[in-house]
Design an enzyme around this catalytic site. Structure first.
Site, PDB file in Angstrom:
ATOM      1  N   VAL A 181       0.830  -1.204   0.000  1.00  0.00           N
ATOM      2  CA  VAL A 181       0.000   0.000   0.000  1.00  0.00           C
ATOM      3  C   VAL A 181       0.870   1.262   0.000  1.00  0.00           C
ATOM      4  O   VAL A 181       0.719   2.143  -0.848  1.00  0.00           O
ATOM      5  CB  VAL A 181      -0.955  -0.030   1.217  1.00  0.00           C
ATOM      6  N   ASP A 200      10.112   3.537   6.487  1.00  0.00           N
ATOM      7  CA  ASP A 200       9.882   2.119   6.783  1.00  0.00           C
ATOM      8  C   ASP A 200      10.929   1.696   7.803  1.00  0.00           C
ATOM      9  O   ASP A 200      12.093   2.119   7.722  1.00  0.00           O
ATOM     10  CB  ASP A 200      10.007   1.271   5.509  1.00  0.00           C
ATOM     11  N   CYS A 214      -5.657  -9.504   3.190  1.00  0.00           N
ATOM     12  CA  CYS A 214      -6.962  -8.856   3.383  1.00  0.00           C
ATOM     13  C   CYS A 214      -8.093  -9.830   3.708  1.00  0.00           C
ATOM     14  O   CYS A 214      -8.643  -9.790   4.798  1.00  0.00           O
ATOM     15  CB  CYS A 214      -7.311  -8.039   2.151  1.00  0.00           C
ATOM     16  N   ARG A 256       1.605 -14.536   1.612  1.00  0.00           N
ATOM     17  CA  ARG A 256       0.965 -14.316   2.917  1.00  0.00           C
ATOM     18  C   ARG A 256      -0.357 -15.079   3.002  1.00  0.00           C
ATOM     19  O   ARG A 256      -1.204 -14.942   2.125  1.00  0.00           O
ATOM     20  CB  ARG A 256       0.719 -12.820   3.158  1.00  0.00           C
TER      21      ARG A 256
HETATM   22  N1  NAD Z   1      -1.878  -5.460   0.250  1.00  0.00           N
HETATM   23  C1  NAD Z   1      -3.094  -5.125  -0.085  1.00  0.00           C
HETATM   24  O1  NAD Z   1      -3.577  -5.559  -1.129  1.00  0.00           O
HETATM   25  C2  NAD Z   1      -3.944  -4.186   0.761  1.00  0.00           C
HETATM   26  C3  NAD Z   1      -5.083  -3.628   0.178  1.00  0.00           C
HETATM   27  C4  NAD Z   1      -5.851  -2.767   0.921  1.00  0.00           C
HETATM   28  C5  NAD Z   1      -5.517  -2.498   2.235  1.00  0.00           C
HETATM   29  N2  NAD Z   1      -4.389  -3.066   2.785  1.00  0.00           N
HETATM   30  C6  NAD Z   1      -4.075  -2.704   4.170  1.00  0.00           C
HETATM   31  O2  NAD Z   1      -2.999  -1.790   4.163  1.00  0.00           O
HETATM   32  C7  NAD Z   1      -2.149  -1.987   5.309  1.00  0.00           C
HETATM   33  C8  NAD Z   1      -0.729  -2.260   4.850  1.00  0.00           C
HETATM   34  O3  NAD Z   1      -0.711  -3.463   4.107  1.00  0.00           O
HETATM   35  P1  NAD Z   1       0.456  -3.820   3.104  1.00  0.00           P
HETATM   36  O4  NAD Z   1      -0.071  -4.932   2.259  1.00  0.00           O
HETATM   37  O5  NAD Z   1       0.993  -2.601   2.449  1.00  0.00           O
HETATM   38  O6  NAD Z   1       1.553  -4.396   4.107  1.00  0.00           O
HETATM   39  P2  NAD Z   1       3.073  -4.762   3.767  1.00  0.00           P
HETATM   40  O7  NAD Z   1       3.449  -5.829   4.725  1.00  0.00           O
HETATM   41  O8  NAD Z   1       3.245  -5.002   2.305  1.00  0.00           O
HETATM   42  O9  NAD Z   1       3.867  -3.442   4.096  1.00  0.00           O
HETATM   43  C9  NAD Z   1       3.930  -2.887   5.350  1.00  0.00           C
HETATM   44  C10 NAD Z   1       5.264  -2.177   5.485  1.00  0.00           C
HETATM   45  O10 NAD Z   1       5.233  -1.501   6.720  1.00  0.00           O
HETATM   46  C11 NAD Z   1       6.512  -1.618   7.319  1.00  0.00           C
HETATM   47  N3  NAD Z   1       6.343  -1.365   8.736  1.00  0.00           N
HETATM   48  C12 NAD Z   1       5.851  -2.172   9.693  1.00  0.00           C
HETATM   49  N4  NAD Z   1       5.808  -1.524  10.862  1.00  0.00           N
HETATM   50  C13 NAD Z   1       6.287  -0.289  10.631  1.00  0.00           C
HETATM   51  C14 NAD Z   1       6.487   0.835  11.446  1.00  0.00           C
HETATM   52  N5  NAD Z   1       6.174   0.830  12.727  1.00  0.00           N
HETATM   53  N6  NAD Z   1       7.019   1.945  10.885  1.00  0.00           N
HETATM   54  C15 NAD Z   1       7.332   1.966   9.574  1.00  0.00           C
HETATM   55  N7  NAD Z   1       7.168   0.931   8.758  1.00  0.00           N
HETATM   56  C16 NAD Z   1       6.624  -0.189   9.283  1.00  0.00           C
HETATM   57  C17 NAD Z   1       6.978  -3.011   6.938  1.00  0.00           C
HETATM   58  O11 NAD Z   1       8.401  -3.118   6.998  1.00  0.00           O
HETATM   59  C18 NAD Z   1       6.451  -3.129   5.518  1.00  0.00           C
HETATM   60  O12 NAD Z   1       7.405  -2.709   4.556  1.00  0.00           O
HETATM   61  C19 NAD Z   1      -2.797  -3.121   6.079  1.00  0.00           C
HETATM   62  O13 NAD Z   1      -3.649  -2.597   7.039  1.00  0.00           O
HETATM   63  C20 NAD Z   1      -3.609  -3.862   5.017  1.00  0.00           C
HETATM   64  O14 NAD Z   1      -4.685  -4.563   5.572  1.00  0.00           O
HETATM   65  C21 NAD Z   1      -3.601  -3.881   2.061  1.00  0.00           C
END
Ligand code: NAD
Length: 401
Positions: A11, A29, A257, A325
């Site tokens: 995201v 990050d 998700c 995942r």
């Molecule tokens: N992947 C999808 O398709 C999708 C779609 C819609 C919503 N979401 C939501 O978006 C959010 C993020 O999901 P994602 O898929 O991008 O996750 P992801 O695991 O791909 O990325 C998350 C990133 O955040 C970093 N991170 C973790 N803790 C941190 C912190 N305290 N400070 C800074 N960086 C930190 C991690 O290193 C990682 O790079 C979640 O709530 C998810 O449910 C995801």
């Protein structure tokens, strides 16, 4: 305007490259390896091309960092960190809490904080705002808004620009600024009356998918017991021009998700004394599919898998991504191992998983297709083993379906 985006995953990085066309973006990050790769112009996310990232870096509009103080000059901070489940399958807001700590400790002037992480209704108002205030050194009044992310990684037809976006601020000013921000790179913005509505809508979208996937997975078991084709039956039902939406059976649901978000909705429902019966049962049905698939494979193979070489084809949770995942391939492999099978897997998009490398397509006695990537040719997959069980419905002429 400077934008800090906390979390540079699916995201966060996706929004970063879109936003960096118009604003100066700091991608924060806490994973140093990711930060170093991003700063050298290498994207780790499907749908974000390295060339696109390099263009933004060259223009001076994007920089990744893991140093909290680098976000101190931001005008808008977007939270895009994971919201997983704990071991006992409860909402886990520890990543959100850590993001609030980074914001609270490093930002000393009033900013707009937008949450894009998926969570239950009330997270922005009752959790994020108080947490940032608690971690802040001074009494700063920030603006707060939610705009839940709808990105579908690996998808070509819908992206940040043409996917309508919901949003709502805790104040009118927060809503106005949120609209102004996203309108630069999103065509359609829909304001709802409260952050809670936006948070709940996002959870319901994914719960709708989870429940319908569970329903069709149950239906696949019913049609098999009746000796009729689930696919032919679904295609027949789908000729109705209204009131029906086709979902297809699978080995279960994966990704960050669908297997996770509905549990956030169920948890908040039950906290408020409301039922979440469908949601809980749908989750169970989807989780049980891996056992059902292995039972079917065993039944088709003289009722034993002991000592048999089984190849699992496609271990990513969906086609054309390398994301493993919550993949259904995980529990399928566990069931196979418990029954004494010798298991290997093939997925050249994933490459390496749990320290093991993708195996060649040939040489197994049994193959189970969990995910059919576009790079796999149906002919090649059908020739991979004497017995093949297809959970995707994409292999015409497959012995197990
Ligand atoms: N992947 C999808 O398709 C999708 C779609 C819609 C919503 N979401 C939501 O978006 C959010 C993020 O999901 P994602 O898929 O991008 O996750 P992801 O695991 O791909 O990325 C998350 C990133 O955040 C970093 N991170 C973790 N803790 C941190 C912190 N305290 N400070 C800074 N960086 C930190 C991690 O290193 C990682 O790079 C979640 O709530 C998810 O449910 C995801």
């Amino acid at each position: 305007m400077k934008i800090a985006i906390i979390g540079q995953g699916y995201v966060g990085l996706t929004i970063s490259v879109f936003a960096a066309e118009y604003f100066e973006v700091i991608g924060f990050d806490n994973n140093n390896e990711i930060v170093n790769r991003l700063n050298s112009g290498i994207s780790h996310i499907e749908g974000v091309e390295s060339a696109q990232l390099q263009k933004r870096i060259k223009a001076g509009n994007y920089q990744a960092t893991s140093a909290g103080q680098d976000i101190s000059e931001a005008d808008i901070v977007v939270i895009a960190v994971p919201t997983p489940l704990t071991k006992d399958r409860k909402p886990d807001l520890t990543f959100i809490d850590a993001a609030c700590k980074t914001i609270g400790e490093n930002i000393a002037r009033s900013v707009l904080v937008i949450n894009e992480s998926t969570s239950f209704p009330g997270t922005l108002r009752q959790y994020i705002k108080p947490a940032i205030e608690r971690y802040s050194k001074s009494k700063i009044e920030h603006q707060y808004a939610i705009s839940p992310e709808r990105v579908d990684p690996g998808r070509g037809d819908f992206n940040q620009k043409n996917t309508p976006r919901l949003y709502s601020g805790l104040t009118k000013e927060a809503s106005r600024r949120t609209r102004e921000f996203y309108s630069k790179f999103c065509n359609e913005l829909i304001e709802v009356s409260s952050p809670e509505v936006a948070e709940a809508a996002k959870l319901f979208e994914n719960t709708f998918r989870q429940v319908n996937i569970a329903l069709v997975n149950e239906f696949a078991q019913i049609t098999h017991s009746l000796g009729i084709s689930v696919y032919e039956t679904l295609n027949a039902a789908n000729t109705k021009p209204y009131g029906f939406m086709k979902f297809t059976p699978s080995a279960g649901v994966g990704g960050h998700c669908i297997p996770v978000d509905p549990t956030y909705l169920a948890a908040i429902a039950e906290d408020h004394g409301a039922p979440a019966t469908f949601i809980r049962r749908a989750n169970e049905v989807n989780l049980e599919m891996s056992k059902y698939v292995v039972d079917r494979v065993q039944a088709d193979n003289l009722d034993t898998l002991s000592g048999k070489n089984v190849l699992v084809i496609g271990v990513a949770y969906k086609p054309n991504v390398a994301d493993v995942r919550e993949t259904a391939a995980g529990p399928i492999i566990e069931h196979l191992l418990t029954r004494g099978a010798v298991v290997s897997w093939h997925d050249d998009l994933v490459g390496t998983w749990k320290g093991e490398k993708s195996s060649p397509l040939q040489g197994a006695e049994i193959a189970i297709v969990v995910t059919m990537h576009d790079y796999l040719s149906p002919g090649e997959v059908l020739a991979s083993a004497p017995y093949i069980f297809d959970t995707t419905g994409k292999l015409v002429g497959c012995p197990g379906l």
